[in-house]
Design an enzyme around this catalytic site. Structure first.
Site, mmCIF file in Angstrom:
data_model
loop_
_atom_site.group_PDB
_atom_site.id
_atom_site.type_symbol
_atom_site.label_atom_id
_atom_site.label_comp_id
_atom_site.label_asym_id
_atom_site.label_seq_id
_atom_site.Cartn_x
_atom_site.Cartn_y
_atom_site.Cartn_z
ATOM 1 N N ASN A 108 -1.613 2.991 2.467
ATOM 2 C CA ASN A 108 -2.628 2.830 3.527
ATOM 3 C C ASN A 108 -3.570 4.027 3.566
ATOM 4 O OD1 ASN A 108 -1.558 0.424 5.271
ATOM 5 N ND2 ASN A 108 0.206 1.707 4.819
ATOM 6 N N SER A 109 -4.080 4.406 2.427
ATOM 7 C CA SER A 109 -4.754 5.704 2.359
ATOM 8 C C SER A 109 -6.139 5.710 2.997
ATOM 9 C CB SER A 109 -4.856 6.149 0.910
ATOM 10 O OG SER A 109 -5.648 5.238 0.200
ATOM 11 N N LYS A 110 -6.594 4.550 3.499
ATOM 12 C CA LYS A 110 -7.915 4.552 4.132
ATOM 13 C C LYS A 110 -7.825 4.397 5.641
ATOM 14 C CE LYS A 110 -10.782 3.475 0.260
ATOM 15 N NZ LYS A 110 -11.583 2.502 -0.478
ATOM 16 N N ASN A 111 -6.662 4.730 6.158
ATOM 17 C CA ASN A 111 -6.428 4.541 7.579
ATOM 18 C C ASN A 111 -6.667 5.846 8.338
ATOM 19 O OD1 ASN A 111 -4.578 4.898 9.864
ATOM 20 N ND2 ASN A 111 -4.170 2.753 9.475
#
Ligand code: ZN
Lengths: 331, 317
Positions: A108-111
């Site tokens: 979920n690295s764009k959270n």
């Protein structure tokens, strides 16, 4: 196949240590505007989460519950927020928490919440966390080298906690992997203008110009190094005009006769600032002229605008505007 | 343009938005729980631009919005969640759409927002202190709509935004961060709302923004990234605010947005043939409105609300 996964998870309502807790369902109000279709597992975890949250129960089981709830919904900032309160109350080991965040971040690295939580942790741990944080962002950037959150976190780490020593090398590696990576070019500019070890933009200019020129020659259609080159002369137009490497890279690209939009554009800027083009440059522009464009203009800058209007039609209005703004040529 | 008018599936998009609730087993709807307030803003603003706001009952919407208000004065993304500046603006915008700002305790809401300003002029998103130029925009927009800009230090707020300006003319989320069309929109709109656009190098930024248009006609948010419908809003509105929108090929962009429609079931996606969502449906329709697509209500590029709503707030009509 799906049921395998289902079986592994014991519903909270059947767990002994939760028998005293009454779950609280989401109150959607009278007639919700954008009602949500809830999935069962998700709904149960959230019902118990609401129960511990409203009871403000900052216990180990609450912490474990948030570990279960976050992967189901990493964007929910209330769960993260409550998790921080629990961590503080329990005086938990924050190094362990770093591992938890890393695990979630991998998928979920764009959270926003994950990065915010990570930042909170790093702030609490202080300078000892610098190398771990740089390592962590490196891991994320190895999956997506343009991840905006990772870059933003990395810049914060450098400024707040330090770790500048190898940053230029790291940037160099990323650009070797992908010379079109605008984020890495931006980071390069960030380093040469802000690193306490490099002496600032003027000390770095010569070597940076050579590096950039090489990148341009290899890929003249790459927007980033062209902008970087201008950035190296921020607020110092005179040096930009007098640096022979700048006009010569334009000339080289024009002579190669392909992907010359950015070269023409930089040359146009130079001319607008009073640059005196020699015959070599004039000939190279003339060689790009096509009879479809009409009659070649005596004014070099005007000719450049006409060429650009034709080779970059999607921005024809921009080039026409540039033409209309040209300083009147003294003949 | 005439030939394109029939290409926009107005009724289907309106029905799609109203019926998002009926689709079960939808992962997107599950993860939307905590940001329903923004979902409501995207959906309702789209309906208003399409001239279909009468498909919803204002009283139901308003009572739900008000039940998301926290005792601090801020609004949460849903009932029982924590307040955040993002959802506070969405709530104010939704109330503005229905001409119902008078149900608010204006001072309470504006005190919450003003309380999030930091010493350096920047804004945090909530009590946990995440800082981002997005929050500067949200705070300035919200306080301006409530006529309460006097509650903050506007000069410092502007100074912080200007400190995030890059050599390419664009803006990032913090000083030194890469220029990104979404952040540029936030910074330009914040400067527009405070009458500070003189800090912008309009020609340089205009060139950066028009370079975002790719061959397909779509716009990307950074060099070498794929085009995406949501950037139609961020890039276009910025270009309009700095008077440079004629520098891109509008016709090609309209075509790109129309190609992202689900013409059967309604809704707009990020790129042709991807799955639709409310977020991109809003940005697609709002982008078309900025492009003066016939039959759509004009939208204000800074406040991100229909122009008639903004006029009602500032000119009382
Ligand atoms: Zn998008």
């Amino acid at each position: 196949m799906e049921s395998d996964k289902e079986q592994m998870r014991i519903p909270i309502s059947q767990r002994k240590d939760w028998s005293d807790m009454v779950p609280i369902p989401q109150d959607d109000g009278p007639n919700p505007v954008v009602p949500i279709a809830y999935k069962e597992d998700f709904a149960e975890v959230m019902d118990y989460f609401r129960a511990v949250y409203f009871a403000d129960e900052r216990s180990l089981r609450s912490l474990q519950l948030t570990s279960e709830a976050i992967p189901l919904n990493p964007g929910n900032y209330t769960i993260w927020h409550f998790r921080r309160l629990i961590l503080e109350s329990l005086n938990a080991d924050l190094h362990e928490e770093l591992d938890f965040v890393e695990q979630i971040a991998m998928s979920n690295s764009k959270n926003y919440q994950i990065w915010h939580h990570r930042r909170w942790l790093a702030e609490k741990l202080g300078p000892v966390a610098a190398s771990k944080e740089l390592e962590f962002t490196k891991k994320i950037l190895s999956i997506d080298a343009k991840n905006y959150h990772a870059w933003s976190h990395r810049q914060w780490v450098l400024v707040a906690l330090g770790g500048w020593e190898h940053e230029l090398d790291y940037c160099q590696n990323l650009l070797e992997d992908d010379i079109f990576n605008n984020s890495a070019w931006n980071q390069r500019y960030f380093i040469i203008t802000r690193s306490p070890f490099l002496g600032g933009i003027e000390a770095m200019r010569d070597s940076e110009v050579s590096y950039t020129v090489e990148a341009i020659i290899a890929n003249p259609e790459n927007e980033s190094p062209w902008r970087y080159l201008r950035g190296l002369y921020k607020g110092d137009t005179q040096s930009l005009l007098s640096e022979p490497q700048v006009s010569s890279v334009c000339l080289k690209v024009l002579r190669a006769k392909c992907n010359h939009v950015f070269a023409l554009n930089l040359l146009l800027d130079l001319l607008c600032h009073g640059f005196q083009a020699n015959n070599e440059v004039k000939d190279a522009v003339e060689a790009l002229w096509n009879s479809d464009f009409g009659l070649l203009d005596l004014d070099l800058a005007k000719s450049i605008c006409s060429i650009l209007e034709h080779v970059d039609p999607i921005r024809a209005n921009y080039w026409a505007w540039r033409k209309s703004k040209l300083p009147v040529q003294a003949v | 343009m005439e030939d394109l008018v029939r290409e926009l599936a107005v009724d289907k998009h309106a029905r799609y938005i109203v019926s998002v609730e009926k689709r079960k087993d939808d992962f997107e709807s599950v993860v939307m729980e905590h940001l329903r307030m923004s979902g409501a803003y995207w959906g309702l603003t789209t309906l208003d631009i399409l001239g279909k706001l009468d498909m919803v009952d204002p009283d139901e919407v308003i009572s739900w919005v008000m039940s998301c208000q926290h005792e601090s004065g801020g609004f949460a993304g849903n009932i029982g969640h924590d307040p955040h500046i993002l959802y506070t603006l969405s709530a104010v915008q939704v109330l503005a759409l229905f001409n119902k700002l008078d149900v608010l305790d204006i001072d309470k809401v504006s005190n919450y927002v003003a309380g999030l300003q930091n010493e350096d002029g920047s804004f945090s998103g909530d009590m946990w202190g995440e800082i981002d130029t997005r929050f500067s925009y949200i705070a300035l927009n919200c306080l301006s709509l409530l006529h309460r800009l006097d509650k903050i230090n506007v000069e410092k707020a502007v100074k912080y935004i200007v400190s995030c300006k890059n050599v390419d003319g664009g803006f990032g989320c913090t000083p030194g961060a890469e220029s990104h069309a979404g952040q540029i929109f936030c910074c330009i709109a914040a400067l527009a709302i405070t009458g500070s656009l003189h800090h912008v190098d309009k020609d340089l930024l205009g060139w950066w923004l028009c370079e975002r248009q790719v061959k397909s006609g779509g716009l990307n948010g950074r060099p070498e990234k794929l085009p995406d419908v949501c950037y139609s809003w961020w890039v276009l509105s910025s270009l309009i605010m700095i008077d440079r929108v004629h520098w891109i090929d509008k016709k090609k962009l309209i075509k790109f947005i129309l190609d992202c429609q689900d013409k059967e079931n309604g809704g707009i996606s990020d790129r042709p043939d991807d799955a639709v969502d409310v977020f991109h449906t809003y940005f697609g329709v709002a982008g078309l409105s900025l492009l003066e697509f016939p039959g759509l209500k004009p939208i204000d590029p800074a406040y991100a609300l229909p122009v008639d709503v903004v006029n009602r707030i500032f000119f009382g009509r």
